[in-house]
Write an enzyme that holds these catalytic residues in place. Structure first.
Site, PDB file in Angstrom:
ATOM      1  N   GLU A   1      31.435  31.330  41.555  1.00 49.00           N
ATOM      2  CA  GLU A   1      31.052  29.980  42.230  1.00 49.00           C
ATOM      3  C   GLU A   1      29.550  29.514  41.568  1.00 49.00           C
ATOM      4  O   GLU A   1      28.717  30.186  41.081  1.00 49.00           O
ATOM      5  CB  GLU A   1      30.753  29.966  43.757  1.00 49.00           C
ATOM      6  CG  GLU A   1      32.126  30.192  44.437  1.00 49.00           C
ATOM      7  CD  GLU A   1      32.004  29.886  45.901  1.00 49.00           C
ATOM      8  OE1 GLU A   1      32.453  28.909  46.622  1.00 49.00           O
ATOM      9  OE2 GLU A   1      31.180  30.918  46.469  1.00 49.00           O
TER      10      GLU A   1
ATOM     11  N   GLU B   1      38.082  36.747  51.741  1.00 53.71           N
ATOM     12  CA  GLU B   1      38.015  36.055  50.577  1.00 53.71           C
ATOM     13  C   GLU B   1      36.712  36.449  49.708  1.00 53.71           C
ATOM     14  O   GLU B   1      35.994  37.319  50.134  1.00 53.71           O
ATOM     15  CB  GLU B   1      37.158  34.598  51.004  1.00 53.71           C
ATOM     16  CG  GLU B   1      37.109  33.593  49.888  1.00 53.71           C
ATOM     17  CD  GLU B   1      36.546  32.336  50.283  1.00 53.71           C
ATOM     18  OE1 GLU B   1      36.815  31.666  51.380  1.00 53.71           O
ATOM     19  OE2 GLU B   1      35.684  31.516  49.653  1.00 53.71           O
TER      20      GLU B   1
END
Length: 235
Positions: free
Chosen positions: A118, A113
């Site tokens: 974020e 990932e």
């Protein structure tokens, strides 16, 4: 530039994007992170070239949108960038990220990932860049938290430059974090295969935090464009 999404259509193009719906159950309840939102196919709009994902509190439910390019577009190596404006307030967790396209065969985190950006509203002015691998996942050590004052103001360009040797993360052209393990194995470097893209706005959860300020809703995550460049790029 091998792929560009500038959201000029009335809806996310069906040949490019999938809507992931519900709360992840039964296979991945809370989407694996104890998130509280239910994803729908109507918590979004496209207007003036912007995709707007709106997180809402409706009665006792939190709703939002999550779209992916799984089985429709994937790429291996290159530079991917997204220009976006973040939502604000305790409880929001917007993200633009990539998952290994072999996830159905090997599962997470072995698929790998790449978290291009974020943000969590409980930590204003902070941008998070992370890699999840078999060797370090969940509360991964392969991460960097960077303070960027007033990152919530206006739109910014979030970028990952991915080569066979390393992955570099930048915001507005400023390098923030580089992941380049000396020993590359399937456990430390699952990044030698194609990945697909995900855009979502989560609420709460393990990373978004248990404290949610219901007074902030609705909150909007605005995406202007997504671009992918590969070898031969002169930009």
């Amino acid at each position: 530039m091998v792929w560009v999404e500038d959201f000029e259509d009335a809806q996310p193009r069906a040949d490019r994007w999938n809507f992931e719906l519900g709360n992840g159950c039964p296979n991945l309840c809370g989407w694996g992170n104890n998130e509280l939102q239910i994803y729908t196919d109507h918590n979004h709009t496209i207007k003036d070239g912007f995709l707007t994902i709106t997180a809402k509190k409706e009665d006792s439910l939190y709703t939002s949108t999550r779209i992916t390019t799984k089985d429709k577009f994937k790429f291996q190596y290159g530079r991917v960038e997204v220009r976006a404006k973040l939502p604000v307030g305790a409880g929001v967790w917007p993200a633009f990220w990539l998952l290994g396209s072999n996830i159905d065969e090997v599962g997470w985190p072995l698929c790998g990932e790449i978290d291009v950006v974020e943000y969590v509203g409980r930590e204003p002015d902070m941008v998070f860049n992370s890699l999840h691998t078999q060797s370090s996942h969940g509360n991964t050590i392969n991460t960097k938290k960077t303070r960027i004052d007033d990152i919530e103001e206006g739109s910014h360009v979030y970028e990952a430059n991915w080569t066979p040797e390393k992955i570099e993360f930048s915001v507005d052209g400023n390098l923030l974090y580089t992941y380049a393990p000396e020993v590359k194995t399937q456990k430390t470097w699952p990044f030698d295969q194609p990945f697909y893209m995900i855009v979502n706005l989560a609420i709460g959860g393990n990373f978004g935090g248990p404290e949610i300020d219901d007074a902030i809703f609705p909150q909007e995550f605005l995406i202007d464009y997504i671009k992918v460049y590969q070898v031969g790029d002169k930009h």
